[in-house]
Scaffold this active site. Structure first.
Site, PDB file in Angstrom:
ATOM      1  CB  SER A 163      -0.969  -0.033   1.191  1.00 21.60           C
ATOM      2  OG  SER A 163      -1.977   0.947   1.056  1.00 21.60           O
ATOM      3  CG  ASP A 246      -6.470  -2.961  -3.765  1.00 26.84           C
ATOM      4  OD1 ASP A 246      -7.113  -1.986  -3.325  1.00 26.84           O
ATOM      5  OD2 ASP A 246      -5.228  -3.064  -3.679  1.00 26.84           O
ATOM      6  CG  HIS A 278      -5.716  -2.218  -0.145  1.00 33.40           C
ATOM      7  ND1 HIS A 278      -4.794  -2.056  -1.153  1.00 33.40           N
ATOM      8  CD2 HIS A 278      -5.269  -1.462   0.899  1.00 33.40           C
ATOM      9  CE1 HIS A 278      -3.842  -1.240  -0.748  1.00 33.40           C
ATOM     10  NE2 HIS A 278      -4.093  -0.873   0.496  1.00 33.40           N
TER      11      HIS A 278
END
Length: 304
Positions: A163, A246, A278
């Site tokens: 991320s 995601d 995600h």
């Protein structure tokens, strides 16, 4: 009489809100866990200060060592959390890195960079870059951390993150190449469910990083406009991992395509997990899809 201190001036769900008096209240605080020995894998961990001036720390993960002269590849890790949440000392990071360290037989260093908005960007980037310099200080075997002096092969270094941490790992790789950091050799880059903004201006990023447009003209959000991309230090190998459900998936795909078309050359591998969202490997470590993802990372590291 109400002083107005309880008035909310900025509200970024599900991350944090800011009050008129400057207080920051996070909607979620992730659980931390002490360093120590994992009884299942035998992986040891310890916390170290890497930048005394700022107090920034890192957690080191060391697998079982077979002898005093054993040298292992090193993975420098940057955690996710939208630049404003998370920690290198969290339960999620421990579970993930303990598994990866045990299976890949590597040393991992997770940098606990300072969080925005209390520490506005680019502070997290600067802390993370300083973390790689701290690792590089062990290249002559005389650094401050014995585990690295004794067992780190700094000719085989990998950068990794998920991320926002993937965004940071990319930034550090570009910096390492642009500045010709020569005391270590970066063999590969693991980019997992990366954050690289969106087509529309990202208001959270604009708040966290004063001066950024939060848009595609910012090289940190859109590597395609970065003139230093061609210099990125990642050996000749990058692994980009995305998840089907995601919301950041398409930006991850675009990043992969950008690298493939760039002047830097090298091999870009792409791995997609079907049916997951995600950072599922951090939030749901018991998912049956986590094993194959970690196996892909292990193979990427061990085939370098």
């Amino acid at each position: 009489m109400d002083s107005g201190d309880s008035e909310i001036t900025h509200n970024f769900r599900p991350y944090f809100k800011v009050y008129k008096d400057g207080r920051v209240e996070r909607y979620r605080v992730f659980q931390s866990v002490d360093a120590g020995i994992d009884p299942t894998t035998g992986v040891q961990s310890k916390d170290v200060i890497i930048t005394p001036e700022t107090g920034v720390k890192a957690r080191i993960f060391l697998p079982k060592i077979n002898g005093p002269d054993q040298k292992l590849p090193v993975l420098v890790h940057y955690h996710g959390g939208a630049f404003c949440l998370g920690s290198a000392f969290g339960v999620m990071s421990k579970h993930f890195l303990t598994s990866l360290v045990s299976q890949a037989n590597i040393i991992a260093i997770s940098v606990d960079y300072r969080l925005a908005p209390e520490h506005p960007l680019p502070i997290a980037y600067d802390d993370s870059w300083a973390g790689l310099h701290w690792v590089a200080a062990h290249s002559n075997g005389l650094g401050p951390e014995p585990w690295l002096n004794d067992h780190a092969d700094l000719g085989r270094v990998f950068l990794a993150g998920e991320s926002a941490g993937a965004n940071i790992a990319h930034y550090v790789a570009v910096q390492a190449g642009a500045t010709k950091l020569a005391s270590i050799k970066i063999h590969g880059l693991l980019i997992v469910h990366p954050f690289f903004g969106a087509e529309e201006p990202d208001e959270l990023y604009k708040y966290l990083c004063p001066g950024s447009s939060g848009s595609d003209d910012d090289p940190k959000l859109n590597p395609a406009v970065d003139p230093n991309l061609k210099n990125m230090a990642a050996g000749d190998r990058v692994l980009v991992c995305v998840a089907e459900k995601d919301g950041l998936r398409n930006r991850g795909v675009a990043y992969c395509e950008t690298l493939a078309k760039s002047e830097r050359g090298g091999n870009v591998e792409f791995y997609e997990t079907s049916g997951e969202g995600h950072c599922f490997h951090m939030f749901t470590p018991d998912s049956e899809k986590v094993g194959p993802l970690i196996e892909k990372m292990v193979h990427f590291i061990n085939s370098a």
